[in-house]
Design an enzyme around this catalytic site. Structure first.
Site, PDB file in Angstrom:
ATOM      1  N   LYS A 192       0.868  -1.182   0.000  1.00 38.23           N
ATOM      2  CA  LYS A 192       0.000   0.000   0.000  1.00 38.23           C
ATOM      3  C   LYS A 192       0.904   1.231   0.000  1.00 38.23           C
ATOM      4  O   LYS A 192       0.916   2.020   0.960  1.00 38.23           O
ATOM      5  CB  LYS A 192      -0.907  -0.008   1.231  1.00 38.23           C
ATOM      6  CG  LYS A 192      -1.970  -1.089   1.209  1.00 38.23           C
ATOM      7  CD  LYS A 192      -3.210  -0.699   0.443  1.00 38.23           C
ATOM      8  CE  LYS A 192      -4.020   0.345   1.176  1.00 38.23           C
ATOM      9  NZ  LYS A 192      -5.153   0.830   0.357  1.00 38.23           N
ATOM     10  N   ASP A 225      -5.181  -3.698  -1.830  1.00 46.97           N
ATOM     11  CA  ASP A 225      -6.653  -3.743  -1.867  1.00 46.97           C
ATOM     12  C   ASP A 225      -7.151  -3.984  -3.283  1.00 46.97           C
ATOM     13  O   ASP A 225      -8.066  -4.780  -3.518  1.00 46.97           O
ATOM     14  CB  ASP A 225      -7.269  -2.480  -1.249  1.00 46.97           C
ATOM     15  CG  ASP A 225      -6.676  -1.195  -1.796  1.00 46.97           C
ATOM     16  OD1 ASP A 225      -5.606  -1.239  -2.429  1.00 46.97           O
ATOM     17  OD2 ASP A 225      -7.282  -0.118  -1.590  1.00 46.97           O
TER      18      ASP A 225
END
Ligand code: NAD
Length: 369
Positions: A192, A225
């Site tokens: 991320k 994600d």
């Protein structure tokens, strides 16, 4: 030359039952493929606690450090639930992973055609799926300091710290690139980097290792994600995925379950090469000790059998023999053999653990032509 050594730790619950079937396969390779192993067996988990008052005896730990590969069944069970945290069966497994410094956890997600209907996704999305997720296993937010629950003013605060050094990222990145070279030559790294500094460093280091050491491997980066979404949308776009401990924990479970039953999923945890060039290695099915079916001959031994196939490929450089074993499993499934976990609502009668193991041995016999 002496035979390679294999330490078998069957553990608890269905562990010994599924391992008995792997023993048949190991014997088959010794008898038919000139591939004999020096096998020793020892206790881990609740079984070790019962015998020694500890879930992993120091002698067993020493044997694991010396073995060319360790094959583990499963640990745990209700009998041990009330034990102190320090001697719970799972601590034996954690000690093995930690002291052997097994930093790369390999979790394949492979869909056998005969089981494609079993997935929760559409058949065309999963049929033929074959991807590998490599999860960093010894660092990251599960280990970083500071950690704990602290008092801050008049309320408590829970703290865990995501921490990665460059060298920790480098070594697992290399595991990813090496794996990609052995497969489809494609590596996707997930983090991320949009919101986490550790992710920024992760991306930079993976890119540098790719540019300088593996320019032949096609490297891409994805936010974790988005990766989760893509894994459920069209998983076949991936070949090898490398990611950190936390994201890997989630993504490898997600990817594995695309393919059906827990009884089918193998894993490998690899560390640095030993003096003989082989990596430190622990192979184990993903499932636990399944106390609800233990001792009933119902367990599916395939996850443990496929874990041995991974050992053939990654510890003993026997890729062709690993493929032979995987194809034998594929044939048995195509022929309709099903343990209870693979039957779902179907009204057929299942085969037992031993019958499934015997069927795989027969398919190995047939593979000799
Ligand atoms: P589990 O994986 O043991 O079982 C979950 C469900 O899947 C059960 O219904 C079980 O019957 C079924 N199942 C699992 N493996 C199967 C197989 N090979 N064939 C057919 N069905 C199978 O998970 P759990 O019930 O959450 O945990 C039971 C015990 O195992 C606990 O003590 C837990 O701590 C331990 N555990 C150990 C490991 C390990 O050794 N690596 C992993 C997970 C859980």
């Amino acid at each position: 030359m002496s035979n390679p050594t294999l330490l078998i730790l069957p553990g608890d619950g269905i562990g010994p039952e599924v391992m008995a079937e792997v023993r048949k396969i190991i014997t088959w390779y010794g008898a038919n493929r000139d591939l004999a192993f020096d096998v020793s067996e020892d206790l881990v988990g609740g079984a070790a606690y019962d015998a020694h008052g500890t879930p992993l005896h120091d002698d067993t730990m020493a044997k694991a450090q010396e073995a060319d590969a360790v094959l583990l069944g499963a640990v745990g069970g209700p009998k041990y639930d009330s034990l102190d945290f320090s001697v719970k069966p799972e601590r034996g497994l954690l000690r093995l992973r930690k002291e052997m410094d097994l930093y790369a956890n390999l979790r394949p997600a492979q869909c056998f055609d005969a089981l494609a209907d079993f997935s929760s996704l559409k058949k065309n999305v999963v049929a033929g799926l074959d991807i590998m997720i490599i999860r960093e296993l010894t660092s990251g937010v599960y280990f970083g300091e500071p950690r704990g629950i602290f008092k801050e003013g008049n309320e408590r605060v829970g703290i865990n710290t995501q921490r990665y050094t460059e060298s920790e990222i480098e070594r697992v990145a290399r595991s990813g690139f090496e794996m990609a070279r052995k497969r489809g030559n494609k590596l996707c790294s997930m983090e991320k980097a949009n919101v986490m500094e550790s992710g920024v460093l992760w991306r930079e280091v993976v890119q540098r290792i790719g540019d300088t050491e593996y320019p032949d491997v096609e490297l891409s980066h994805m936010y974790a994600d988005a990766g989760a979404m893509q894994l459920t949308r069209w998983p076949k776009q991936f070949d090898v995925i490398v990611t950190d401990n936390l994201f890997g924990d989630l993504l490898s479970d997600l990817a594995a379950m695309l393919t059906g039953s827990l009884g089918m999923l193998p894993s490998a945890s690899l560390g640095a090469p030993m003096a003989n060039g082989r990596p430190k290695a622990l192979y184990e099915p993903v499932h636990g000790s399944a106390p609800d079916i233990a001792g009933q001959g119902k367990a599916n031994p395939i996850a443990c059998i496929l874990s041995f196939a991974m050992a053939l490929r990654y510890s003993f450089d026997q890729g062709d023999e690993a493929t032979r074993l995987e194809k034998a499993v594929e044939k048995v499934l195509a022929d309709g053999y099903r343990t209870a976990d693979l039957l779902g609502e179907e009204g057929r009668s299942p085969v037992s653990t031993a019958e499934m193991g015997d069927a795989v041995v027969k398919a190995l016999d047939a593979s000799l032509g």
